[in-house]
Scaffold this motif. Sequence first.
Motif, PDB file in Angstrom:
ATOM      1  N   LEU A 118       8.562   2.156  -6.878  1.00  0.00           N
ATOM      2  CA  LEU A 118       7.563   2.877  -6.103  1.00  0.00           C
ATOM      3  C   LEU A 118       7.474   4.346  -6.498  1.00  0.00           C
ATOM      4  N   THR A 119       8.611   4.947  -6.805  1.00  0.00           N
ATOM      5  CA  THR A 119       8.605   6.363  -7.166  1.00  0.00           C
ATOM      6  C   THR A 119       7.841   6.603  -8.454  1.00  0.00           C
ATOM      7  N   ASN A 120       8.001   5.719  -9.419  1.00  0.00           N
ATOM      8  CA  ASN A 120       7.330   5.931 -10.703  1.00  0.00           C
ATOM      9  C   ASN A 120       5.816   5.813 -10.589  1.00  0.00           C
ATOM     10  N   ILE A 121       5.309   4.869  -9.762  1.00  0.00           N
ATOM     11  CA  ILE A 121       3.864   4.734  -9.630  1.00  0.00           C
ATOM     12  C   ILE A 121       3.287   5.926  -8.870  1.00  0.00           C
ATOM     13  N   ARG A 122       4.008   6.435  -7.881  1.00  0.00           N
ATOM     14  CA  ARG A 122       3.552   7.643  -7.191  1.00  0.00           C
ATOM     15  C   ARG A 122       3.487   8.823  -8.156  1.00  0.00           C
ATOM     16  N   GLY A 123       4.512   8.956  -8.995  1.00  0.00           N
ATOM     17  CA  GLY A 123       4.514  10.043  -9.973  1.00  0.00           C
ATOM     18  C   GLY A 123       3.359   9.952 -10.948  1.00  0.00           C
ATOM     19  N   ASN A 124       3.021   8.729 -11.375  1.00  0.00           N
ATOM     20  CA  ASN A 124       1.899   8.569 -12.303  1.00  0.00           C
ATOM     21  C   ASN A 124       0.571   8.941 -11.647  1.00  0.00           C
ATOM     22  N   VAL A 125       0.409   8.616 -10.379  1.00  0.00           N
ATOM     23  CA  VAL A 125      -0.832   8.978  -9.673  1.00  0.00           C
ATOM     24  C   VAL A 125      -0.916  10.496  -9.488  1.00  0.00           C
ATOM     25  N   TYR A 126       0.188  11.138  -9.137  1.00  0.00           N
ATOM     26  CA  TYR A 126       0.189  12.599  -9.021  1.00  0.00           C
ATOM     27  C   TYR A 126      -0.177  13.255 -10.353  1.00  0.00           C
ATOM     28  N   LEU A 127       0.357  12.699 -11.446  1.00  0.00           N
ATOM     29  CA  LEU A 127       0.057  13.261 -12.758  1.00  0.00           C
ATOM     30  C   LEU A 127      -1.429  13.085 -13.114  1.00  0.00           C
ATOM     31  N   ALA A 128      -1.987  11.935 -12.743  1.00  0.00           N
ATOM     32  CA  ALA A 128      -3.419  11.719 -12.985  1.00  0.00           C
ATOM     33  C   ALA A 128      -4.265  12.693 -12.164  1.00  0.00           C
ATOM     34  N   LEU A 129      -3.859  12.988 -10.918  1.00  0.00           N
ATOM     35  CA  LEU A 129      -4.569  13.971 -10.107  1.00  0.00           C
ATOM     36  C   LEU A 129      -4.506  15.357 -10.740  1.00  0.00           C
ATOM     37  N   TRP A 130      -3.355  15.719 -11.244  1.00  0.00           N
ATOM     38  CA  TRP A 130      -3.209  17.032 -11.889  1.00  0.00           C
ATOM     39  C   TRP A 130      -4.159  17.163 -13.068  1.00  0.00           C
ATOM     40  N   LYS A 163      -7.695   5.060  -9.892  1.00  0.00           N
ATOM     41  CA  LYS A 163      -8.144   3.823 -10.548  1.00  0.00           C
ATOM     42  C   LYS A 163      -7.696   3.746 -12.000  1.00  0.00           C
ATOM     43  N   GLY A 164      -7.543   4.901 -12.635  1.00  0.00           N
ATOM     44  CA  GLY A 164      -7.157   4.901 -14.044  1.00  0.00           C
ATOM     45  C   GLY A 164      -5.675   4.723 -14.295  1.00  0.00           C
ATOM     46  N   VAL A 165      -4.876   4.597 -13.247  1.00  0.00           N
ATOM     47  CA  VAL A 165      -3.421   4.437 -13.404  1.00  0.00           C
ATOM     48  C   VAL A 165      -3.082   2.954 -13.464  1.00  0.00           C
ATOM     49  N   GLU A 166      -2.231   2.594 -14.410  1.00  0.00           N
ATOM     50  CA  GLU A 166      -1.796   1.199 -14.534  1.00  0.00           C
ATOM     51  C   GLU A 166      -0.999   0.778 -13.294  1.00  0.00           C
ATOM     52  N   ARG A 167      -1.143  -0.499 -12.925  1.00  0.00           N
ATOM     53  CA  ARG A 167      -0.508  -1.120 -11.770  1.00  0.00           C
ATOM     54  C   ARG A 167      -1.286  -0.905 -10.485  1.00  0.00           C
ATOM     55  N   VAL A 168      -2.234   0.035 -10.431  1.00  0.00           N
ATOM     56  CA  VAL A 168      -3.061   0.211  -9.239  1.00  0.00           C
ATOM     57  C   VAL A 168      -4.147  -0.852  -9.242  1.00  0.00           C
ATOM     58  N   LEU A 169      -4.283  -1.570  -8.126  1.00  0.00           N
ATOM     59  CA  LEU A 169      -5.223  -2.692  -8.051  1.00  0.00           C
ATOM     60  C   LEU A 169      -6.659  -2.197  -7.984  1.00  0.00           C
ATOM     61  N   SER A 170      -7.513  -2.840  -8.786  1.00  0.00           N
ATOM     62  CA  SER A 170      -8.944  -2.563  -8.708  1.00  0.00           C
ATOM     63  C   SER A 170      -9.628  -3.478  -7.692  1.00  0.00           C
ATOM     64  N   SER A 171      -8.970  -4.642  -7.382  1.00  0.00           N
ATOM     65  CA  SER A 171      -9.543  -5.544  -6.384  1.00  0.00           C
ATOM     66  C   SER A 171      -9.472  -4.945  -4.986  1.00  0.00           C
ATOM     67  N   ARG A 224       0.845  -1.194   0.000  1.00  0.00           N
ATOM     68  CA  ARG A 224       0.000   0.000   0.000  1.00  0.00           C
ATOM     69  C   ARG A 224       0.879   1.242   0.000  1.00  0.00           C
ATOM     70  N   LEU A 225       0.529   2.182  -0.849  1.00  0.00           N
ATOM     71  CA  LEU A 225       1.260   3.435  -0.967  1.00  0.00           C
ATOM     72  C   LEU A 225       0.337   4.592  -0.614  1.00  0.00           C
ATOM     73  N   ASP A 226       0.902   5.621   0.003  1.00  0.00           N
ATOM     74  CA  ASP A 226       0.153   6.816   0.399  1.00  0.00           C
ATOM     75  C   ASP A 226       0.765   8.038  -0.256  1.00  0.00           C
ATOM     76  N   ILE A 227      -0.097   8.933  -0.730  1.00  0.00           N
ATOM     77  CA  ILE A 227       0.363  10.230  -1.228  1.00  0.00           C
ATOM     78  C   ILE A 227      -0.529  11.301  -0.613  1.00  0.00           C
ATOM     79  N   TYR A 228       0.055  12.470  -0.411  1.00  0.00           N
ATOM     80  CA  TYR A 228      -0.635  13.577   0.245  1.00  0.00           C
ATOM     81  C   TYR A 228      -0.775  14.734  -0.736  1.00  0.00           C
TER      82      TYR A 228
END
Length: 469
Positions: free
Chosen positions: A427-439, A389-397, A364-368
């Motif tokens: 881990l850094t790359n998946i966090r970056g992808n989620v931040y980009l999706a939020l933006w 949910k739209g980011v690859e590698r993030v679990l939908s289950s 589990r990863l957390d971002i603020y």
Amino acid sequence: MTTHTDGSGNDIADALNSAAEAAVSGQSTDGQTLTEIIWSLALTLLGHVESFAMSLLRPWVAYQLGMALAVFVLAHLLRRWLGPPIRNWMGTREGWPKWRMRVLVVVHQRLRAMFFVVLMWMLVWIMREATWPSRSYVLGLTATLATAWLLVAFATRLIRSIFLRRMVRYGAWIYVTLYVLGIVDETSEVLDAAAFSIGDMRFSALLVVQGIVVVGCLFALARFITVTTSNRVQANEDISPSMRVLIVKVVQIVFYAIAFYAGVRALGIDLTGLAVLSGAIGVGLGFGLQKVVSNLVSGVIILLDKSIKPGDVISLGDTFGWIQTLGARYASVVTRDGREYLIPNEDLITGQVVNWSHSNDFVRLDIYFGTSYGCDPHQVRKLAIEAAKGVERVLSSRPPVCHIVGFGDSSVDYILRFWITDPTGGLTNIRGNVYLALWDIFKENNISIPFPQREVRLLGQGSDEGEGL
């Protein structure tokens, strides 16, 4: 085989026995020193060589040597003629197992020797049928030697170590040559005569040669068994990775120890005399190699408790990566940037290690993040979950969740949590992808992200400045 020295009428075996007694006692025998006895034995062997050289001048012996040379030339021509087509045929054997291709390569390298052996035995058979056996004696001897050498060459190919393979091969070639010529006993006695004693133990050149051959063969056999066992254990998916490493290490230690002990005992060396010396060496090693021993013991503990195994993703201090191999002294950890850290096993036992994949691969990863007070927090939470949910590698289950964690000075603070199952992917790359999706999703829905703003005021040049002075 009994020979006589020049005009002395004494049997060579008597001289050799005298030399052996002199080697043990360190004294002279019959008025002769050990050096003189060995020198006389060497002259005797030279006499045998001279007699053999003179026998080559006989007509039928010269004819047989000429025939053997002609057969060698014919074998060389056959090798040049049939070698390239056979190699081209080997190149078309796609899909064959590796062991079968290795056998073909070894056979191709020994084609000339194989042709020579086959042709020599054919010539020996023809000569014995057309003439009498005495006129094919040298040919039979040559064919026997060539066959023995070829078999030794094929057998020693099983030894992977190049140095060990050459040592065993040359030793076996020398032995089979002496055996075929019938001078093994004489050579052994000459080597045994060159000896020295340390206390009750007697060391001779013969013992050294026997030790090299016996220990070399036993170590080659131990290596073959350990490699075969290692391949079978590594291919067994029912055994955990840590247990595979432990089994391989135990098998290597046990078989190499057995090979060394059996080799030493086969040479007749008594190990009890070395007990005191080994104890003293053990005490010295205990003080000087504490860290090494600690790492070895720690490695065994790690393999037994299965806390860390090859393939696990760990964090130790500033090092984050996955375990590539577990060695006897250290663990190899490869990071995302390709660096390979060799971490001592003791650090993995005594330090705080984060194993991201110890019991399972879920991480589990957390971002603020924060948004302005003018944005609806219910909409912000919904959009953040949708973006994750739209980011690859993030679990939908295990769907992402978003919560408010506080009201800051200039923003409403949120935490977004999501799960992945492949920490080795980074881990850094998946966090970056989620931040980009939020933006992207915040920009589409006019959700503002606050940032510090400053105002700069210019004061007048009047009395205010003078008052300040």
